[in-house]
Design a protein around this motif. Structure first.
Motif, PDB file in Angstrom:
ATOM      1  N   CYS A 124       0.872  -1.172   0.000  1.00  0.00           N
ATOM      2  CA  CYS A 124       0.000   0.000   0.000  1.00  0.00           C
ATOM      3  C   CYS A 124       0.910   1.223   0.000  1.00  0.00           C
ATOM      4  O   CYS A 124       1.721   1.402   0.909  1.00  0.00           O
ATOM      5  CB  CYS A 124      -0.884  -0.015   1.235  1.00  0.00           C
ATOM      6  SG  CYS A 124      -1.953   1.433   1.377  1.00  0.00           S
TER       7      CYS A 124
ATOM      8  N   GLY B 206       0.403  -4.759   9.800  1.00  0.00           N
ATOM      9  CA  GLY B 206       1.098  -4.323   8.588  1.00  0.00           C
ATOM     10  C   GLY B 206       2.595  -4.379   8.771  1.00  0.00           C
ATOM     11  O   GLY B 206       3.093  -4.328   9.902  1.00  0.00           O
TER      12      GLY B 206
ATOM     13  N   PHE C 160       1.607  -6.062   2.857  1.00  0.00           N
ATOM     14  CA  PHE C 160       0.639  -7.024   3.381  1.00  0.00           C
ATOM     15  C   PHE C 160       0.715  -8.288   2.530  1.00  0.00           C
ATOM     16  O   PHE C 160       1.090  -8.231   1.361  1.00  0.00           O
ATOM     17  CB  PHE C 160      -0.789  -6.456   3.314  1.00  0.00           C
ATOM     18  CG  PHE C 160      -0.961  -5.196   4.092  1.00  0.00           C
ATOM     19  CD1 PHE C 160      -1.258  -5.225   5.438  1.00  0.00           C
ATOM     20  CD2 PHE C 160      -0.801  -3.959   3.475  1.00  0.00           C
ATOM     21  CE1 PHE C 160      -1.391  -4.052   6.163  1.00  0.00           C
ATOM     22  CE2 PHE C 160      -0.935  -2.787   4.189  1.00  0.00           C
ATOM     23  CZ  PHE C 160      -1.236  -2.832   5.538  1.00  0.00           C
TER      24      PHE C 160
ATOM     25  N   LEU D  14      -4.853  -8.479  -0.053  1.00  0.00           N
ATOM     26  CA  LEU D  14      -5.851  -7.449   0.228  1.00  0.00           C
ATOM     27  C   LEU D  14      -6.690  -7.828   1.445  1.00  0.00           C
ATOM     28  O   LEU D  14      -7.111  -6.957   2.207  1.00  0.00           O
ATOM     29  CB  LEU D  14      -6.747  -7.214  -0.989  1.00  0.00           C
ATOM     30  CG  LEU D  14      -6.144  -6.338  -2.076  1.00  0.00           C
ATOM     31  CD1 LEU D  14      -7.079  -6.270  -3.293  1.00  0.00           C
ATOM     32  CD2 LEU D  14      -5.854  -4.934  -1.577  1.00  0.00           C
TER      33      LEU D  14
ATOM     34  N   TYR E 197      -4.870  -6.700   4.378  1.00  0.00           N
ATOM     35  CA  TYR E 197      -5.012  -5.250   4.503  1.00  0.00           C
ATOM     36  C   TYR E 197      -6.345  -4.903   5.163  1.00  0.00           C
ATOM     37  O   TYR E 197      -6.398  -4.049   6.051  1.00  0.00           O
ATOM     38  CB  TYR E 197      -4.908  -4.582   3.129  1.00  0.00           C
ATOM     39  CG  TYR E 197      -5.271  -3.128   3.151  1.00  0.00           C
ATOM     40  CD1 TYR E 197      -4.399  -2.179   3.673  1.00  0.00           C
ATOM     41  CD2 TYR E 197      -6.505  -2.690   2.670  1.00  0.00           C
ATOM     42  CE1 TYR E 197      -4.737  -0.838   3.722  1.00  0.00           C
ATOM     43  CE2 TYR E 197      -6.845  -1.350   2.707  1.00  0.00           C
ATOM     44  CZ  TYR E 197      -5.967  -0.419   3.235  1.00  0.00           C
ATOM     45  OH  TYR E 197      -6.314   0.901   3.279  1.00  0.00           O
TER      46      TYR E 197
ATOM     47  N   TYR F  34      -6.161  -5.571   8.793  1.00  0.00           N
ATOM     48  CA  TYR F  34      -5.323  -4.522   9.379  1.00  0.00           C
ATOM     49  C   TYR F  34      -6.132  -3.242   9.612  1.00  0.00           C
ATOM     50  O   TYR F  34      -6.066  -2.644  10.682  1.00  0.00           O
ATOM     51  CB  TYR F  34      -4.141  -4.269   8.451  1.00  0.00           C
ATOM     52  CG  TYR F  34      -3.484  -2.924   8.589  1.00  0.00           C
ATOM     53  CD1 TYR F  34      -2.555  -2.673   9.596  1.00  0.00           C
ATOM     54  CD2 TYR F  34      -3.793  -1.888   7.700  1.00  0.00           C
ATOM     55  CE1 TYR F  34      -1.947  -1.437   9.708  1.00  0.00           C
ATOM     56  CE2 TYR F  34      -3.180  -0.659   7.820  1.00  0.00           C
ATOM     57  CZ  TYR F  34      -2.266  -0.436   8.816  1.00  0.00           C
ATOM     58  OH  TYR F  34      -1.677   0.795   8.934  1.00  0.00           O
ATOM     59  N   ARG F  35      -6.902  -2.833   8.607  1.00  0.00           N
ATOM     60  CA  ARG F  35      -7.700  -1.601   8.734  1.00  0.00           C
ATOM     61  C   ARG F  35      -8.692  -1.706   9.890  1.00  0.00           C
ATOM     62  O   ARG F  35      -8.868  -0.755  10.654  1.00  0.00           O
ATOM     63  CB  ARG F  35      -8.440  -1.295   7.433  1.00  0.00           C
ATOM     64  CG  ARG F  35      -7.557  -0.885   6.279  1.00  0.00           C
ATOM     65  CD  ARG F  35      -6.935   0.464   6.447  1.00  0.00           C
ATOM     66  NE  ARG F  35      -7.949   1.491   6.369  1.00  0.00           N
ATOM     67  CZ  ARG F  35      -7.744   2.778   6.621  1.00  0.00           C
ATOM     68  NH1 ARG F  35      -6.555   3.195   6.954  1.00  0.00           N
ATOM     69  NH2 ARG F  35      -8.701   3.661   6.541  1.00  0.00           N
TER      70      ARG F  35
ATOM     71  N   ARG G  86      -4.408   6.331  -1.759  1.00  0.00           N
ATOM     72  CA  ARG G  86      -3.811   5.001  -1.602  1.00  0.00           C
ATOM     73  C   ARG G  86      -3.769   4.305  -2.952  1.00  0.00           C
ATOM     74  O   ARG G  86      -4.748   4.286  -3.679  1.00  0.00           O
ATOM     75  CB  ARG G  86      -4.648   4.163  -0.645  1.00  0.00           C
ATOM     76  CG  ARG G  86      -4.412   4.504   0.793  1.00  0.00           C
ATOM     77  CD  ARG G  86      -5.312   3.688   1.712  1.00  0.00           C
ATOM     78  NE  ARG G  86      -4.988   3.937   3.097  1.00  0.00           N
ATOM     79  CZ  ARG G  86      -5.231   5.066   3.742  1.00  0.00           C
ATOM     80  NH1 ARG G  86      -5.817   6.052   3.134  1.00  0.00           N
ATOM     81  NH2 ARG G  86      -4.884   5.223   5.001  1.00  0.00           N
TER      82      ARG G  86
ATOM     83  N   PHE H 113      -2.401   0.459  -4.483  1.00  0.00           N
ATOM     84  CA  PHE H 113      -1.917  -0.869  -4.112  1.00  0.00           C
ATOM     85  C   PHE H 113      -1.047  -1.409  -5.229  1.00  0.00           C
ATOM     86  O   PHE H 113      -1.457  -1.458  -6.387  1.00  0.00           O
ATOM     87  CB  PHE H 113      -3.105  -1.802  -3.813  1.00  0.00           C
ATOM     88  CG  PHE H 113      -3.836  -1.365  -2.579  1.00  0.00           C
ATOM     89  CD1 PHE H 113      -3.459  -1.831  -1.334  1.00  0.00           C
ATOM     90  CD2 PHE H 113      -4.865  -0.447  -2.660  1.00  0.00           C
ATOM     91  CE1 PHE H 113      -4.110  -1.410  -0.191  1.00  0.00           C
ATOM     92  CE2 PHE H 113      -5.524  -0.010  -1.529  1.00  0.00           C
ATOM     93  CZ  PHE H 113      -5.146  -0.490  -0.291  1.00  0.00           C
TER      94      PHE H 113
END
Length: 99
Positions: A4, A34, A56, A59, A62, A65-66, A93, A95
């Motif tokens: 990212c 992350g 990461f 996806l 990710y 993580y968020r 952002r 990717f």
């Protein structure tokens, strides 16, 4: 693996505040899942673009993580710090796939 890439437009007169914000993420991002490659402030040329690179496994990683980041008290405090000081004017952002 995906990376990212966060591109920040920052207030160049608040460079030190952005640096503090970036240093705070060094503790928070790994704890939330992350792998921080790094934060980068402008050095020469354009003075208002900063970058962050976080890797990461996928996806899906990710997204986990968020969710973890949003629930993290220190992460929430760092987001508030940025909002209160208003040193980030915008962010995008992208990717990227590691080759």
């Amino acid at each position: 693996m995906i990376v990212c890439c966060i591109r920040y437009v920052i207030d160049p007169f608040q460079r030190d505040a952005f640096a503090e914000y970036a240093r705070n993420w060094r503790r928070i991002i790994p704890r939330c899942g992350g792998e921080l490659i790094g934060y980068f402030l402008p050095h020469e040329g354009t003075n208002n673009i900063a970058l962050a690179l976080i890797s990461f496994d996928s996806l899906a990683s990710y997204e986990r993580y968020r969710a973890t980041l949003k629930a993290d008290p220190e992460g929430a405090a760092n987001f508030r710090f940025a909002q209160d000081k208003r040193f980030i004017l915008s962010e995008e952002r992208t990717f990227l796939e590691a080759i």
